[in-house]
Design an enzyme around this catalytic site. Structure first.
Site, PDB file in Angstrom:
ATOM      1  N   LYS A  93      49.861  30.536  27.579  1.00  0.00           N
ATOM      2  CA  LYS A  93      51.236  30.021  27.451  1.00  0.00           C
ATOM      3  C   LYS A  93      52.054  30.227  28.724  1.00  0.00           C
ATOM      4  N   ASN A 151      50.256  43.339  43.663  1.00  0.00           N
ATOM      5  CA  ASN A 151      49.369  44.403  43.173  1.00  0.00           C
ATOM      6  C   ASN A 151      50.158  45.369  42.296  1.00  0.00           C
ATOM      7  N   PHE A 152      49.439  46.251  41.643  1.00  0.00           N
ATOM      8  CA  PHE A 152      50.008  47.350  40.835  1.00  0.00           C
ATOM      9  C   PHE A 152      50.888  46.866  39.690  1.00  0.00           C
ATOM     10  N   LEU A 153      50.560  45.689  39.140  1.00  0.00           N
ATOM     11  CA  LEU A 153      51.234  45.265  37.911  1.00  0.00           C
ATOM     12  C   LEU A 153      50.809  46.205  36.792  1.00  0.00           C
ATOM     13  N   CYS A 154      51.771  46.828  36.194  1.00  0.00           N
ATOM     14  CA  CYS A 154      51.454  47.809  35.152  1.00  0.00           C
ATOM     15  C   CYS A 154      52.574  47.867  34.122  1.00  0.00           C
ATOM     16  N   VAL A 155      52.200  47.788  32.861  1.00  0.00           N
ATOM     17  CA  VAL A 155      53.143  47.971  31.756  1.00  0.00           C
ATOM     18  C   VAL A 155      52.638  49.162  30.943  1.00  0.00           C
ATOM     19  N   ARG A 179      55.001  40.476  26.082  1.00  0.00           N
ATOM     20  CA  ARG A 179      55.333  39.437  27.062  1.00  0.00           C
ATOM     21  C   ARG A 179      56.263  39.954  28.171  1.00  0.00           C
ATOM     22  N   LEU A 180      56.106  41.232  28.486  1.00  0.00           N
ATOM     23  CA  LEU A 180      56.850  41.785  29.614  1.00  0.00           C
ATOM     24  C   LEU A 180      56.219  41.345  30.949  1.00  0.00           C
ATOM     25  N   ALA A 181      54.888  41.236  30.986  1.00  0.00           N
ATOM     26  CA  ALA A 181      54.210  40.892  32.240  1.00  0.00           C
ATOM     27  C   ALA A 181      54.710  39.558  32.820  1.00  0.00           C
ATOM     28  N   THR A 186      44.230  39.892  42.975  1.00  0.00           N
ATOM     29  CA  THR A 186      42.914  40.009  42.339  1.00  0.00           C
ATOM     30  C   THR A 186      43.116  40.646  40.978  1.00  0.00           C
ATOM     31  N   LEU A 230      43.662  45.757  47.963  1.00  0.00           N
ATOM     32  CA  LEU A 230      43.548  47.169  47.584  1.00  0.00           C
ATOM     33  C   LEU A 230      43.502  47.341  46.063  1.00  0.00           C
TER      34      LEU A 230
HETATM   35  S1  NHW Z   1      45.183  43.423  38.397  1.00  0.00           S
HETATM   36  C1  NHW Z   1      45.666  44.843  37.482  1.00  0.00           C
HETATM   37  C2  NHW Z   1      46.685  44.534  36.429  1.00  0.00           C
HETATM   38  N1  NHW Z   1      47.058  45.755  35.726  1.00  0.00           N
HETATM   39  C3  NHW Z   1      46.347  46.313  34.753  1.00  0.00           C
HETATM   40  O1  NHW Z   1      45.342  45.809  34.316  1.00  0.00           O
HETATM   41  C4  NHW Z   1      46.873  47.650  34.238  1.00  0.00           C
HETATM   42  C5  NHW Z   1      46.665  47.853  32.769  1.00  0.00           C
HETATM   43  N2  NHW Z   1      47.252  46.762  32.032  1.00  0.00           N
HETATM   44  C6  NHW Z   1      48.582  46.528  31.922  1.00  0.00           C
HETATM   45  O2  NHW Z   1      49.401  47.250  32.459  1.00  0.00           O
HETATM   46  C7  NHW Z   1      46.003  43.732  39.990  1.00  0.00           C
HETATM   47  C8  NHW Z   1      49.016  45.315  31.121  1.00  0.00           C
HETATM   48  O3  NHW Z   1      47.954  44.943  30.278  1.00  0.00           O
HETATM   49  C9  NHW Z   1      49.424  44.121  32.018  1.00  0.00           C
HETATM   50  C10 NHW Z   1      49.702  42.907  31.129  1.00  0.00           C
HETATM   51  C11 NHW Z   1      50.693  44.471  32.765  1.00  0.00           C
HETATM   52  C12 NHW Z   1      48.324  43.742  32.994  1.00  0.00           C
HETATM   53  N3  NHW Z   1      47.503  39.410  36.154  1.00  0.00           N
HETATM   54  O4  NHW Z   1      53.119  41.372  28.828  1.00  0.00           O
HETATM   55  P1  NHW Z   1      51.992  40.687  28.169  1.00  0.00           P
HETATM   56  C13 NHW Z   1      47.400  43.176  39.962  1.00  0.00           C
HETATM   57  O5  NHW Z   1      48.337  43.941  39.828  1.00  0.00           O
HETATM   58  C14 NHW Z   1      48.954  37.688  31.526  1.00  0.00           C
HETATM   59  C15 NHW Z   1      48.241  38.333  35.831  1.00  0.00           C
HETATM   60  O6  NHW Z   1      52.157  40.394  26.725  1.00  0.00           O
HETATM   61  P2  NHW Z   1      50.399  43.048  28.628  1.00  0.00           P
HETATM   62  C16 NHW Z   1      47.602  41.712  40.147  1.00  0.00           C
HETATM   63  C17 NHW Z   1      48.193  37.204  30.324  1.00  0.00           C
HETATM   64  O7  NHW Z   1      47.173  36.292  30.719  1.00  0.00           O
HETATM   65  N4  NHW Z   1      48.543  37.994  34.567  1.00  0.00           N
HETATM   66  O8  NHW Z   1      50.606  41.473  28.390  1.00  0.00           O
HETATM   67  C18 NHW Z   1      48.797  41.186  39.381  1.00  0.00           C
HETATM   68  C19 NHW Z   1      49.299  36.594  29.500  1.00  0.00           C
HETATM   69  O9  NHW Z   1      49.662  35.324  30.024  1.00  0.00           O
HETATM   70  P3  NHW Z   1      49.093  34.003  29.312  1.00  0.00           P
HETATM   71  C20 NHW Z   1      48.087  38.803  33.595  1.00  0.00           C
HETATM   72  O10 NHW Z   1      48.990  43.344  28.344  1.00  0.00           O
HETATM   73  C21 NHW Z   1      48.957  39.706  39.618  1.00  0.00           C
HETATM   74  C22 NHW Z   1      50.469  37.531  29.775  1.00  0.00           C
HETATM   75  O11 NHW Z   1      50.140  38.236  31.002  1.00  0.00           O
HETATM   76  C23 NHW Z   1      47.317  39.934  33.868  1.00  0.00           C
HETATM   77  O12 NHW Z   1      51.438  43.823  27.903  1.00  0.00           O
HETATM   78  C24 NHW Z   1      50.156  39.138  38.880  1.00  0.00           C
HETATM   79  C25 NHW Z   1      50.610  38.549  28.673  1.00  0.00           C
HETATM   80  O13 NHW Z   1      51.716  39.349  28.973  1.00  0.00           O
HETATM   81  C26 NHW Z   1      47.023  40.225  35.217  1.00  0.00           C
HETATM   82  N5  NHW Z   1      46.289  41.284  35.572  1.00  0.00           N
HETATM   83  O14 NHW Z   1      50.673  43.228  30.197  1.00  0.00           O
HETATM   84  C27 NHW Z   1      50.352  37.674  39.167  1.00  0.00           C
HETATM   85  N6  NHW Z   1      47.018  40.534  32.706  1.00  0.00           N
HETATM   86  O15 NHW Z   1      49.538  32.830  30.136  1.00  0.00           O
HETATM   87  C28 NHW Z   1      51.028  37.440  40.516  1.00  0.00           C
HETATM   88  C29 NHW Z   1      47.578  39.804  31.740  1.00  0.00           C
HETATM   89  O16 NHW Z   1      47.599  34.134  29.289  1.00  0.00           O
HETATM   90  C30 NHW Z   1      51.301  35.975  40.737  1.00  0.00           C
HETATM   91  N7  NHW Z   1      48.215  38.740  32.261  1.00  0.00           N
HETATM   92  O17 NHW Z   1      49.652  33.969  27.928  1.00  0.00           O
HETATM   93  C31 NHW Z   1      51.968  35.719  42.079  1.00  0.00           C
HETATM   94  C32 NHW Z   1      53.461  36.148  42.060  1.00  0.00           C
HETATM   95  C33 NHW Z   1      54.124  36.028  43.440  1.00  0.00           C
HETATM   96  C34 NHW Z   1      54.300  34.572  43.857  1.00  0.00           C
HETATM   97  C35 NHW Z   1      55.047  34.437  45.198  1.00  0.00           C
HETATM   98  C36 NHW Z   1      55.236  32.967  45.691  1.00  0.00           C
HETATM   99  C1  EN5 Z   2      43.419  45.118  41.801  1.00  0.00           C
HETATM  100  N1  EN5 Z   2      43.387  45.250  43.232  1.00  0.00           N
HETATM  101  O1  EN5 Z   2      35.528  47.622  35.590  1.00  0.00           O
HETATM  102  C2  EN5 Z   2      42.195  45.671  41.150  1.00  0.00           C
HETATM  103  N2  EN5 Z   2      35.006  49.091  37.163  1.00  0.00           N
HETATM  104  O2  EN5 Z   2      31.782  47.764  38.087  1.00  0.00           O
HETATM  105  C3  EN5 Z   2      42.226  45.530  39.657  1.00  0.00           C
HETATM  106  N3  EN5 Z   2      31.782  50.333  36.352  1.00  0.00           N
HETATM  107  O3  EN5 Z   2      33.349  51.163  37.710  1.00  0.00           O
HETATM  108  C4  EN5 Z   2      40.959  45.002  39.058  1.00  0.00           C
HETATM  109  N4  EN5 Z   2      31.985  50.899  31.411  1.00  0.00           N
HETATM  110  O4  EN5 Z   2      29.221  49.821  36.410  1.00  0.00           O
HETATM  111  C5  EN5 Z   2      39.792  45.944  39.103  1.00  0.00           C
HETATM  112  N5  EN5 Z   2      28.562  51.925  36.626  1.00  0.00           N
HETATM  113  C6  EN5 Z   2      38.615  45.475  38.289  1.00  0.00           C
HETATM  114  C7  EN5 Z   2      37.662  46.605  38.024  1.00  0.00           C
HETATM  115  C8  EN5 Z   2      38.084  47.443  36.852  1.00  0.00           C
HETATM  116  C9  EN5 Z   2      37.312  48.717  36.720  1.00  0.00           C
HETATM  117  C10 EN5 Z   2      35.883  48.425  36.430  1.00  0.00           C
HETATM  118  C11 EN5 Z   2      33.586  48.885  37.023  1.00  0.00           C
HETATM  119  C12 EN5 Z   2      33.125  48.010  38.172  1.00  0.00           C
HETATM  120  C13 EN5 Z   2      32.898  50.239  37.057  1.00  0.00           C
HETATM  121  C14 EN5 Z   2      30.929  51.503  36.420  1.00  0.00           C
HETATM  122  C15 EN5 Z   2      31.155  52.448  35.269  1.00  0.00           C
HETATM  123  C16 EN5 Z   2      30.928  51.816  33.939  1.00  0.00           C
HETATM  124  C17 EN5 Z   2      31.234  52.749  32.817  1.00  0.00           C
HETATM  125  C18 EN5 Z   2      31.098  52.017  31.507  1.00  0.00           C
HETATM  126  C19 EN5 Z   2      29.490  51.007  36.463  1.00  0.00           C
HETATM  127  C20 EN5 Z   2      27.172  51.647  36.831  1.00  0.00           C
HETATM  128  C21 EN5 Z   2      26.782  52.182  38.202  1.00  0.00           C
HETATM  129  C22 EN5 Z   2      25.278  52.233  38.429  1.00  0.00           C
HETATM  130  C23 EN5 Z   2      24.969  53.139  39.607  1.00  0.00           C
HETATM  131  C24 EN5 Z   2      23.488  53.176  39.863  1.00  0.00           C
HETATM  132  C25 EN5 Z   2      22.921  51.815  40.056  1.00  0.00           C
HETATM  133  C26 EN5 Z   2      23.264  50.871  38.911  1.00  0.00           C
HETATM  134  C27 EN5 Z   2      24.746  50.832  38.673  1.00  0.00           C
END
Ligand code: NHW
Ligand code: EN5
Length: 388
Positions: free
Chosen positions: A3, A136-140, A148-150, A172, A388
């Site tokens: 959405k 980077n570092f998007l975190c809720v 829908r805070l993200a 990424t 990163l």
């Molecule tokens: S990737 C790491 C992201 N962080 C985490 O995974 C940490 C743990 N998770 C959380 O904190 C590196 C939450 O689950 C987050 C989502 C905050 C991820 N990227 O608030 P709702 C980065 O930091 C969409 C983009 O209800 P939530 C890169 C999802 O598809 N979108 O979810 C960041 C849905 O949309 P949809 C993501 O679980 C890049 C909506 O969020 C996403 O409470 C950002 C749901 O929101 C993700 N990783 O919070 C984009 N994860 O359309 C930058 C989920 O599918 C774009 N969603 O309904 C560029 C901006 C700048 C432009 C400048 C011109």
């Molecule tokens: C934004 N800049 O899934 C970054 N890590 O393989 C955000 N697995 O550590 C996005 N599940 O395979 C980051 N061990 C996306 C990555 C999120 C974190 C993640 C994976 C990457 C990971 C490990 C541990 C798995 C534990 C169970 C894994 C196997 C290693 C083994 C070593 C010996 C040879 C065979 C492979």
């Protein structure tokens, strides 16, 4: 299905394979006067803050939010634990904007519950240099998920990037969103196999004992390449030349000048490590390798709480074979007590991963561009960018 993402200027799944669409920006820039001047609305309990990453207190709050709520693996066994020093480095490159370090607080308690950041960078896509933000570092906070805070966070960072007259971004994620420019595999090289097995990061292979496993991953005590040494400030011009030239072969790569190289690649203890090979004869810098330090918390283990991981960053070989250069990187990482050395299959990494005993991880990393379309999905080896 998506959405939020369906409303954004990103490649859409329905357009995959439609090569009649032109490559380049999806939307043109708008006049700055037409960029929304006020922040987006948050639910009433919350307020925006701009995070001053110079302040030790702010840095600690961000660190605490991320160390408890940031990215975990699929089985929730490990969580990224970016250090304060790392965050300080990652968020303050040349030309950074404080306004791109965005937090959300609970109004009543002032507790920090969400975060997102951007830093400025230049990227080259084929022949075009594009100004962009790296997001980077998007975190809720875990307790505020799925509200829908993200999307609000993403729109707000987009607005603040637009206010600086920048219209593209790169990011990424481990999850699939509309739509990856490339999807990469994470590989892991055991340095401390016993600990990795103890904490469930890896498993004892079939027909393997612990002692055979330890022997399999054993490395020399010190680097083997003559002239291999830590990078120093006076190496910045040579490393910049090596790197700029090397990155030309990839379709998408950063456009780095000497200031960028000094910031991103000069060694910073427990944050980024870089090495050069200086020819003992000519004193020329011929090769370069680097990794950054990103520990993970080990969730729920009685004896171990931190996994010390090195992540391959930028590597350039002109004289020393890449395989030997990366083997030396493994050796110094082992010397420095890292448990595991991680790498993506980007750039030429495919050429050493298997031989140096990396194994495929269970995680993928998808690369995205905001407001920039590519005609085709890239192979990881066509990608010269590490975020990163
Ligand atoms: S990737 C790491 C992201 N962080 C985490 O995974 C940490 C743990 N998770 C959380 O904190 C590196 C939450 O689950 C987050 C989502 C905050 C991820 N990227 O608030 P709702 C980065 O930091 C969409 C983009 O209800 P939530 C890169 C999802 O598809 N979108 O979810 C960041 C849905 O949309 P949809 C993501 O679980 C890049 C909506 O969020 C996403 O409470 C950002 C749901 O929101 C993700 N990783 O919070 C984009 N994860 O359309 C930058 C989920 O599918 C774009 N969603 O309904 C560029 C901006 C700048 C432009 C400048 C011109
Ligand atoms: C934004 N800049 O899934 C970054 N890590 O393989 C955000 N697995 O550590 C996005 N599940 O395979 C980051 N061990 C996306 C990555 C999120 C974190 C993640 C994976 C990457 C990971 C490990 C541990 C798995 C534990 C169970 C894994 C196997 C290693 C083994 C070593 C010996 C040879 C065979 C492979």
């Amino acid at each position: 299905r998506h959405k939020f993402w369906e409303t954004q200027p990103v490649g859409q799944f329905k357009d995959l394979g439609d090569s009649s669409l032109p490559e380049g920006p999806i939307e043109p820039p708008t006049p700055l006067s037409e960029v929304k001047q006020e922040p987006y609305n948050l639910p009433n309990l919350y307020e925006w803050i701009t995070c001053d990453m110079e302040s030790a207190e702010m840095c600690t709050e961000v660190y605490n939010l991320l160390s408890n709520n940031y990215v975990e693996d699929d089985d929730n066994m490990f969580r990224f634990n970016y250090s304060k020093e790392y965050l300080h480095w990652a968020l303050r490159p040349p030309g950074h904007y404080k306004s791109w370090h965005i937090g959300v607080r609970v109004k009543s308690s002032k507790k920090l519950v969400a975060f997102i950041t951007g830093v400025p960078a230049r990227i080259r896509v084929r022949d075009s240099i594009v100004q962009k933000a790296e997001i980077n570092f998007l975190c809720v906070h875990k307790k505020l998920r799925s509200k829908r805070l993200a999307p609000v966070m993403i729109k707000e960072v987009t607005r603040r990037v637009h206010l600086e007259n920048i219209w593209q971004a790169a990011y990424t994620a481990g999850v699939v969103l509309p739509t990856p420019i490339s999807s990469c595999q994470l590989w892991h090289r055991s340095l401390n196999p016993k600990k990795l097995i103890d904490v469930g990061f890896s498993r004892l292979g079939a027909r393997m004992t612990m002692s055979r496993t330890i022997k399999l991953y054993k490395l020399p005590e010190s680097p083997v390449t003559p002239g291999f040494r830590k990078m120093e400030l006076h190496d910045v011009p040579a490393v910049t030349r090596l790197l700029r030239n090397y990155l030309l072969q990839f379709i998408v790569a950063p456009d780095l000048d000497e200031n960028d190289v000094e910031h991103w690649l000069l060694p910073k203890e427990d944050v980024v490590d870089s090495f050069v090979v200086e020819s003992p004869e000519t004193h020329e810098v011929t090769d370069f390798c680097s990794f950054y330090t990103l520990p993970s918390s080990i969730l729920a283990h009685p004896n171990h709480s931190i996994l010390k991981a090195a992540y391959s960053y930028y590597n350039v070989s002109t004289k020393t074979p890449l395989l030997q250069l990366m083997n030396d990187a493994l050796i110094v990482a082992k010397q420095k007590d890292y448990d595991v050395f991680n790498a993506l299959d980007v750039m030429q990494n495919d050429s050493f991963l298997k031989e140096l005993k990396f194994g495929e991880g269970d995680g993928k990393l998808h690369y995205y561009l905001y407001n920039y379309r590519l005609k085709h999905v890239l192979r990881p080896s066509q990608l010269g960018l590490v975020l990163l």
